[in-house]
Design an enzyme around this catalytic site. Sequence first.
Site, PDB file in Angstrom:
ATOM      1  N   GLY A 229      -0.161  -3.154   5.285  1.00 16.36           N
ATOM      2  CA  GLY A 229      -0.047  -4.467   5.919  1.00 16.36           C
ATOM      3  C   GLY A 229      -1.155  -5.389   5.460  1.00 16.36           C
ATOM      4  O   GLY A 229      -1.664  -5.276   4.351  1.00 16.36           O
ATOM      5  N   VAL A 230      -1.559  -6.298   6.331  1.00 14.97           N
ATOM      6  CA  VAL A 230      -2.651  -7.219   6.028  1.00 14.97           C
ATOM      7  C   VAL A 230      -3.972  -6.531   6.378  1.00 14.97           C
ATOM      8  O   VAL A 230      -4.260  -6.264   7.546  1.00 14.97           O
ATOM      9  CB  VAL A 230      -2.509  -8.535   6.818  1.00 14.97           C
ATOM     10  CG1 VAL A 230      -3.698  -9.457   6.552  1.00 14.97           C
ATOM     11  CG2 VAL A 230      -1.204  -9.247   6.426  1.00 14.97           C
ATOM     12  N   GLY A 231      -4.776  -6.239   5.349  1.00 13.71           N
ATOM     13  CA  GLY A 231      -5.992  -5.462   5.552  1.00 13.71           C
ATOM     14  C   GLY A 231      -6.932  -6.042   6.586  1.00 13.71           C
ATOM     15  O   GLY A 231      -7.519  -5.311   7.392  1.00 13.71           O
TER      16      GLY A 231
ATOM     17  N   THR B 223       0.869  -1.158   0.000  1.00 10.70           N
ATOM     18  CA  THR B 223       0.000   0.000   0.000  1.00 10.70           C
ATOM     19  C   THR B 223       0.912   1.215   0.000  1.00 10.70           C
ATOM     20  O   THR B 223       2.070   1.108   0.383  1.00 10.70           O
ATOM     21  CB  THR B 223      -0.876   0.010   1.276  1.00 10.70           C
ATOM     22  OG1 THR B 223      -1.636  -1.200   1.335  1.00 10.70           O
ATOM     23  CG2 THR B 223      -1.830   1.182   1.314  1.00 10.70           C
TER      24      THR B 223
ATOM     25  N   ARG C 244     -13.113  -8.714  -2.542  1.00 11.85           N
ATOM     26  CA  ARG C 244     -12.452  -8.485  -1.263  1.00 11.85           C
ATOM     27  C   ARG C 244     -12.195  -6.991  -1.063  1.00 11.85           C
ATOM     28  O   ARG C 244     -11.803  -6.279  -1.972  1.00 11.85           O
ATOM     29  CB  ARG C 244     -11.131  -9.257  -1.233  1.00 11.85           C
ATOM     30  CG  ARG C 244     -10.327  -9.109   0.063  1.00 11.85           C
ATOM     31  CD  ARG C 244      -9.108  -8.245  -0.123  1.00 11.85           C
ATOM     32  NE  ARG C 244      -8.285  -8.190   1.082  1.00 11.85           N
ATOM     33  CZ  ARG C 244      -7.224  -7.391   1.212  1.00 11.85           C
ATOM     34  NH1 ARG C 244      -6.859  -6.616   0.229  1.00 11.85           N
ATOM     35  NH2 ARG C 244      -6.531  -7.388   2.344  1.00 11.85           N
ATOM     36  N   VAL C 245     -12.468  -6.485   0.149  1.00 15.86           N
ATOM     37  CA  VAL C 245     -12.279  -5.077   0.469  1.00 15.86           C
ATOM     38  C   VAL C 245     -11.072  -4.929   1.385  1.00 15.86           C
ATOM     39  O   VAL C 245     -10.968  -5.600   2.410  1.00 15.86           O
ATOM     40  CB  VAL C 245     -13.533  -4.494   1.157  1.00 15.86           C
ATOM     41  CG1 VAL C 245     -13.289  -3.048   1.592  1.00 15.86           C
ATOM     42  CG2 VAL C 245     -14.736  -4.566   0.214  1.00 15.86           C
ATOM     43  N   SER C 246     -10.150  -4.056   1.004  1.00 17.35           N
ATOM     44  CA  SER C 246      -8.960  -3.822   1.821  1.00 17.35           C
ATOM     45  C   SER C 246      -9.258  -2.787   2.896  1.00 17.35           C
ATOM     46  O   SER C 246     -10.341  -2.193   2.929  1.00 17.35           O
ATOM     47  CB  SER C 246      -7.816  -3.316   0.946  1.00 17.35           C
ATOM     48  OG  SER C 246      -8.005  -1.942   0.651  1.00 17.35           O
ATOM     49  N   ASP C 247      -8.292  -2.553   3.761  1.00 22.20           N
ATOM     50  CA  ASP C 247      -8.441  -1.535   4.802  1.00 22.20           C
ATOM     51  C   ASP C 247      -8.252  -0.123   4.277  1.00 22.20           C
ATOM     52  O   ASP C 247      -8.661   0.844   4.910  1.00 22.20           O
ATOM     53  CB  ASP C 247      -7.414  -1.781   5.917  1.00 22.20           C
ATOM     54  CG  ASP C 247      -5.991  -1.554   5.417  1.00 22.20           C
ATOM     55  OD1 ASP C 247      -5.374  -0.546   5.774  1.00 22.20           O
ATOM     56  OD2 ASP C 247      -5.497  -2.389   4.644  1.00 22.20           O
TER      57      ASP C 247
END
Length: 280
Positions: A204-206, A154, A182-185
Amino acid sequence: MKLIIHGGFFSESSTDKETKVAKQEALLQIVKESYGYLQFHTALETVVYAVSLLENNALFNAGIGSQIQSDGKIRMSASLMDGTSQKFSGVINIEEVKNPIQVAEILLREEDRVLSGAGAIQFARVHGFEAFSTEIPQRRTEYEAKLKANGQGTVGCVAFDKNGNIAVATSTGGKGFEIVGRVSDSATVAGNYANAYCGVSLTGVGEDIVSNATAAKIVTRVTDGFSLEKAFEKTFEELKPYDGFAGAIAIDYKGNIYHQDSHPSMVFASFDGEKEEVFG
């Protein structure tokens, strides 16, 4: 005036020395160019400018160079938040747009400020964003060879302008090979949040970041009187029970800059006109 940017994790912080140096140099160039822009523009305008530069650089997983999803298509997400007006805008899973963060900038003036999928694409086209493929040969090669390459990448920026205003912007090309939809942060307040007291951008990992509501927690704690360092310390402690993978950059209302990652490998750069810092 202060500025800090990040360029993601893992594949965005390659163990290949030549690539790693190239990314560090790119971040330093972008943070200095964006700081120059900040001299004559607001924090809000500057974070859009900085993230656009990051989206335009194929070294980073946002805009050009975004990861390819499981069905062979690229879908990107980006968001923007103005700490002064408290307005948040974003696009989720937008396709064929060179600079998703610029679409989010236009949405900040709308009543409906977060759009996804086809709606986000249609909005972009109506507002003059022509179809643009952000795919680069490297991503297609990775996809076809099924090389996942640990792609939690990101980009983001937090700016503090001469009037003390804070703004934050975050953009991502996804993690690669994710399930469609899929929706990321990055387009949520877990990954991108600001108010008059603090601005935070995550990478990072959403799923880990959303579970912890990381950005919103840090900003809320600074608002409630925590120092920036203590707000980070407590919030990152709350990632530990599930080994949450996150990295964050921030600036508070006093102009303090801070960054932290739970699994050190985030690439970032900061500049305040005199002191420069770049790591990753």
